[in-house]
Design a protein around this motif. Structure first.
Motif, PDB file in Angstrom:
ATOM      1  N   LEU A  22       0.828  -1.207   0.000  1.00 47.51           N
ATOM      2  CA  LEU A  22       0.000   0.000   0.000  1.00 47.51           C
ATOM      3  C   LEU A  22       0.863   1.257   0.000  1.00 47.51           C
ATOM      4  O   LEU A  22       0.567   2.237  -0.700  1.00 47.51           O
ATOM      5  CB  LEU A  22      -0.930   0.009   1.223  1.00 47.51           C
ATOM      6  N   GLU A  25       2.454   1.830  -3.400  1.00 48.59           N
ATOM      7  CA  GLU A  25       1.478   2.225  -4.416  1.00 48.59           C
ATOM      8  C   GLU A  25       0.912   3.625  -4.193  1.00 48.59           C
ATOM      9  O   GLU A  25       0.497   4.283  -5.152  1.00 48.59           O
ATOM     10  CB  GLU A  25       0.317   1.223  -4.437  1.00 48.59           C
ATOM     11  N   ASN A  26       0.906   4.094  -2.934  1.00 50.55           N
ATOM     12  CA  ASN A  26       0.176   5.328  -2.629  1.00 50.55           C
ATOM     13  C   ASN A  26       1.005   6.444  -2.001  1.00 50.55           C
ATOM     14  O   ASN A  26       0.476   7.538  -1.786  1.00 50.55           O
ATOM     15  CB  ASN A  26      -1.000   5.001  -1.691  1.00 50.55           C
ATOM     16  N   CYS A  27       2.276   6.178  -1.717  1.00 52.71           N
ATOM     17  CA  CYS A  27       3.141   7.204  -1.135  1.00 52.71           C
ATOM     18  C   CYS A  27       4.322   7.435  -2.076  1.00 52.71           C
ATOM     19  O   CYS A  27       5.317   6.692  -2.003  1.00 52.71           O
ATOM     20  CB  CYS A  27       3.634   6.791   0.251  1.00 52.71           C
ATOM     21  N   ASN A 270       3.240  12.213   3.675  1.00 54.48           N
ATOM     22  CA  ASN A 270       2.240  11.141   3.683  1.00 54.48           C
ATOM     23  C   ASN A 270       2.043  10.643   5.112  1.00 54.48           C
ATOM     24  O   ASN A 270       3.002  10.550   5.880  1.00 54.48           O
ATOM     25  CB  ASN A 270       2.699   9.967   2.810  1.00 54.48           C
ATOM     26  N   GLN A 306      -7.352   8.011   1.801  1.00 58.93           N
ATOM     27  CA  GLN A 306      -7.917   6.765   1.291  1.00 58.93           C
ATOM     28  C   GLN A 306      -7.957   5.742   2.427  1.00 58.93           C
ATOM     29  O   GLN A 306      -7.116   5.766   3.336  1.00 58.93           O
ATOM     30  CB  GLN A 306      -7.055   6.201   0.160  1.00 58.93           C
ATOM     31  N   ILE A 331      -4.417   6.132   4.411  1.00 55.25           N
ATOM     32  CA  ILE A 331      -3.257   6.780   3.814  1.00 55.25           C
ATOM     33  C   ILE A 331      -3.667   8.186   3.384  1.00 55.25           C
ATOM     34  O   ILE A 331      -4.575   8.357   2.556  1.00 55.25           O
ATOM     35  CB  ILE A 331      -2.691   5.989   2.626  1.00 55.25           C
ATOM     36  N   ARG A 333      -2.543  11.845   1.841  1.00 58.00           N
ATOM     37  CA  ARG A 333      -1.602  12.669   1.087  1.00 58.00           C
ATOM     38  C   ARG A 333      -1.772  14.091   1.622  1.00 58.00           C
ATOM     39  O   ARG A 333      -2.795  14.721   1.410  1.00 58.00           O
ATOM     40  CB  ARG A 333      -1.933  12.600  -0.401  1.00 58.00           C
TER      41      ARG A 333
END
Length: 339
Positions: A22, A25-27, A270, A306, A331, A333
């Protein structure tokens, strides 16, 4: 023994492959990690290969010792440590004198003779360090090895809130050495109030896994704390606990407020927050002090958030139901870094 080879309430070790994916993929930025409530240290350990700087913090004395043993990149003499291991495992438990550990924990948290041995080893480690026979790194490795070793034979359900009564203690103490972690990463270790530390730390990611319910970790692991500090306080009650210290507001009704203060003060790009759904538990001590909705509301003030979830069988002492348990990861941002 590796860093994950201990019993710890809320350990994220088994969830780390999912959490790591995760994060990747997202940070977008993940060179520096601020592990705000470090716990066992497995989060930092499992993310060493995708980071270059790691800041790890926890307010327990025992966890600080563990971090220094596993993460600090200082030299130590492995052959010397093996000699101590051999010496400790060849001791005759029956011939050892009573000591602080056997008097307080014998035939409670450990077999009586095992408690004598644990107490002897703890004192021997301290004396040899003070006499400069051990370096600081060797001291932390031996001390951590002692705690990891007795965790395997402790007469508990997985933490030290109390010991199991009415049953013969079967497990036997054997001294084993831990395996320190080798890394080229920059490691910074703290034992600070998380909310105060958040005001001065800057990082790409803040990983947050705070205690959410009323169970204070300083009381859950009081045996480890007492043996690490080795101040030999008077212990009271059936569970043989020392005077209260390091009591967290995250385990009290003030939890939503202190969590919001933490998030507000973070200087990161993040934020990764783990959460489990015990907020609806039938047990008041297990019930979360911060609800899922409060977490989401607080994080969304900081940036786009998210939520990810997975089924997970959490630690359960056997008194409360843990069915339909889910682990959630938020997560965020942070606003200033939104694309």
């Amino acid at each position: 023994m590796k860093i994950n080879n201990r019993r710890y309430t809320g350990s994220k070790y088994k969830l780390m492959p999912w959490i790591k994916e995760l994060i990747l993929e997202n940070c977008p930025e993940h060179d520096s990690l601020f592990d705000v409530f470090g716990g066992t240290g497995v989060v930092t350990a499992e993310l060493l290969d995708i980071t270059t700087t790691n800041i790890i913090n926890d307010f327990l004395f025992s966890n600080e010792v563990f971090y220094k043993a596993f993460f600090e990149q200082k030299k130590f003499n492995k052959n010397k440590l093996e000699c101590y291991k051999k010496k400790y495992n060849e001791l005759d438990k029956n011939s050892l004198k009573e000591n602080y550990v056997s008097l307080n924990y014998g035939d409670k948290y450990f077999r009586y003779n095992d408690a004598k041995l644990i107490g002897f080893i703890r004192e021997d480690i301290q004396v040899n360090f003070e006499n400069k026979n051990l370096s600081e790194k060797e001291y932390y490795i031996l001390l951590t090895s002692l705690l990891y070793s007795f965790d395997r034979c402790a007469n508990t359900v997985g933490h030290y809130e109390a010991y199991i009564k009415g049953k013969k203690i079967k497990s036997e103490f054997i001294f084993e050495l831990i395996e320190p972690i080798s890394t080229t990463n920059k490691i910074l270790i703290f034992r600070n109030d998380a909310n105060e530390l958040a005001k001065i730390v800057k990082a790409d990611i803040a990983f947050i896994d705070p205690p959410y319910n009323s169970r204070q970790y300083s009381r859950f692991y009081h045996v480890l704390e007492t043996i690490v500090k080795w101040e030999k306080p008077e212990l009271v009650g059936v569970a043989m606990k020392p005077p209260e210290e390091n009591m967290s507001n995250y385990c009290r009704n003030a939890a939503p407020k202190v969590f919001e203060e933490l998030i507000t003060n973070l200087n990161v790009k993040n934020i990764v927050v783990t959460y489990n759904n015990t907020y609806d538990s039938k047990s008041s001590s297990s019930r979360n002090k911060i609800t899922l909705e409060q977490i989401k509301e607080i994080l969304e003030k900081k940036g786009k958030t998210q939520i990810f979830e997975t089924n997970y069988n959490r630690f359960n002492a056997g008194k409360t139901s843990a069915s339909n348990h889910k682990e959630l990861v938020f997560i965020t941002r942070v606003g200033d870094y939104n694309e």
